[in-house]
Design a protein around this motif. Structure first.
Motif, short mmCIF file in Angstrom:
data_model
loop_
_atom_site.label_atom_id
_atom_site.label_comp_id
_atom_site.label_asym_id
_atom_site.label_seq_id
_atom_site.Cartn_x
_atom_site.Cartn_y
_atom_site.Cartn_z
N VAL A 250 56.63 44.64 31.76
CA VAL A 250 56.77 45.97 31.59
C VAL A 250 55.24 46.55 31.70
CG1 VAL A 250 56.90 48.02 30.02
CG2 VAL A 250 58.84 45.83 30.21
N GLY A 251 54.31 46.15 31.49
CA GLY A 251 52.94 46.89 31.41
C GLY A 251 52.30 46.66 32.58
N SER A 252 52.53 45.47 33.10
CA SER A 252 51.90 45.38 34.61
C SER A 252 52.71 46.21 35.69
CB SER A 252 52.33 43.69 35.00
OG SER A 252 51.46 42.93 34.20
N LEU B 198 42.16 31.21 41.72
CA LEU B 198 41.54 30.64 40.53
C LEU B 198 42.51 30.44 39.40
CD1 LEU B 198 38.12 32.47 40.44
CD2 LEU B 198 38.61 30.25 41.37
N LEU B 199 42.99 31.65 39.16
CA LEU B 199 44.32 31.66 38.14
C LEU B 199 45.46 30.58 38.24
CD1 LEU B 199 45.66 34.61 36.44
CD2 LEU B 199 47.37 32.81 36.86
N ASP C 286 51.75 29.18 25.10
CA ASP C 286 51.03 30.65 24.90
C ASP C 286 50.21 31.09 26.27
OD1 ASP C 286 52.63 31.10 22.72
OD2 ASP C 286 51.00 30.44 21.46
N TYR C 287 49.24 30.04 26.41
CA TYR C 287 48.21 30.14 27.35
C TYR C 287 49.08 30.14 28.76
CZ TYR C 287 44.19 29.09 30.26
OH TYR C 287 43.06 29.07 31.15
N GLN C 288 49.71 29.44 28.84
CA GLN C 288 50.53 29.33 30.37
C GLN C 288 51.28 30.92 30.50
OE1 GLN C 288 53.32 26.20 30.04
NE2 GLN C 288 51.87 24.65 30.96
N LEU D 208 49.43 37.49 33.84
CA LEU D 208 48.23 38.02 34.52
C LEU D 208 48.20 37.99 35.77
CD1 LEU D 208 45.35 36.92 32.04
CD2 LEU D 208 46.31 39.36 32.35
N ARG D 209 48.88 36.78 36.47
CA ARG D 209 48.90 36.72 38.02
C ARG D 209 49.68 37.64 38.66
NH1 ARG D 209 52.09 35.69 42.30
NH2 ARG D 209 50.98 34.34 43.82
N GLN D 210 50.55 38.15 38.13
CA GLN D 210 51.39 39.15 38.88
C GLN D 210 50.58 40.33 39.25
OE1 GLN D 210 53.61 37.19 39.76
NE2 GLN D 210 53.39 35.90 37.94
#
Length: 232
Positions: free
Chosen positions: A123-125, A101-102, A51-53, A59-61
């Motif tokens: 989709v949100g990103s 960092l990420l 889940d963390y991965q 987030l990275r994108q």
């Protein structure tokens, strides 16, 4: 001074001030975050390393795009807004290595760097980045300050808390949550600078309306980004 002194009236809370309006948007944002599935699972101690991965992967994108739209916004401030251009350039410079960092955190928890870098926006990103580039392309895009209020506020007020929860649940080391912990201090500094701009005479009524509108949209799209996590 006592309220009984003749002629004295205690100061009234100005609910129409820009910071007060943004505080209302932030409160709505926090309510949306409460129902985001991965954050609810994190609070309940029911997350996995996978889940963390997945969260970092998604987030990275968008993080990569962050410094790009800020730089784009800087380029669209004219000379009458030179101070805002300078502030945006400085901010973009501070942000443009955040994705590294990420990436280090992602690899530190067993993720593939090649897979991470070949990922796509969820989709949100996509909606968030598309909206922000549109705003940044406007002449004197002062509305983007609303986006910064939400995104920098998230780092300053939530990221370290999430990092601690992931560590407690998953037993992660500090070098596996550095992206989140770093942003508590860095974004707290950024929000201090932002508040100085938001309370300055640079912000007239029209600008305030644009900033609040942008903040409200970004709050919804960021929550959508955290909800619509693409499985890796």
């Amino acid at each position: 001074m006592s309220a009984t002194v003749e002629g004295y009236r205690p100061p009234e809370h100005d609910e129409t001030s820009l910071l007060a309006r943004l505080a209302d948007v932030w409160a709505e944002f926090e309510e949306r975050l409460l129902v985001v599935p991965i954050l609810r699972a994190l609070r309940e101690g029911d997350v996995t390393v996978a889940d963390y991965q997945c969260l970092l992967h998604n987030l990275r994108q968008q993080v990569v795009d962050g410094s790009l739209w800020i730089a784009r916004a800087a380029s669209n401030f004219d000379m009458d807004h030179f101070d805002l251009r300078s502030a945006a350039i400085s901010h973009a410079l501070e942000e443009h290595r955040d994705h590294l960092l990420l990436e280090r955190d992602y690899v530190a928890v067993g993720g593939s760097l090649d897979q991470l870098r070949s990922g796509r926006k969820n989709v949100g990103s996509q909606a968030l980045s598309g909206y922000m580039f549109h705003q940044a392309n406007q002449p004197n895009p002062i509305a983007c300050l609303g986006a910064m209020f939400i995104i920098e506020g998230l780092g300053a007020q939530k990221a370290a808390e999430w990092a601690q929860q992931f560590q407690e649940v998953l037993g992660l080391a500090d070098n596996q949550v550095h992206f989140m912990t770093y942003h508590q201090e860095a974004d707290a500094e950024h929000t201090g600078k932002l508040d100085a701009i938001l309370t300055s005479d640079r912000i007239d009524a029209a600008a305030a309306d644009a900033i609040v509108s942008c903040a409200r949209v970004v709050a919804r799209l960021y929550a959508l980004q955290l909800t619509e996590l693409d499985v890796i």
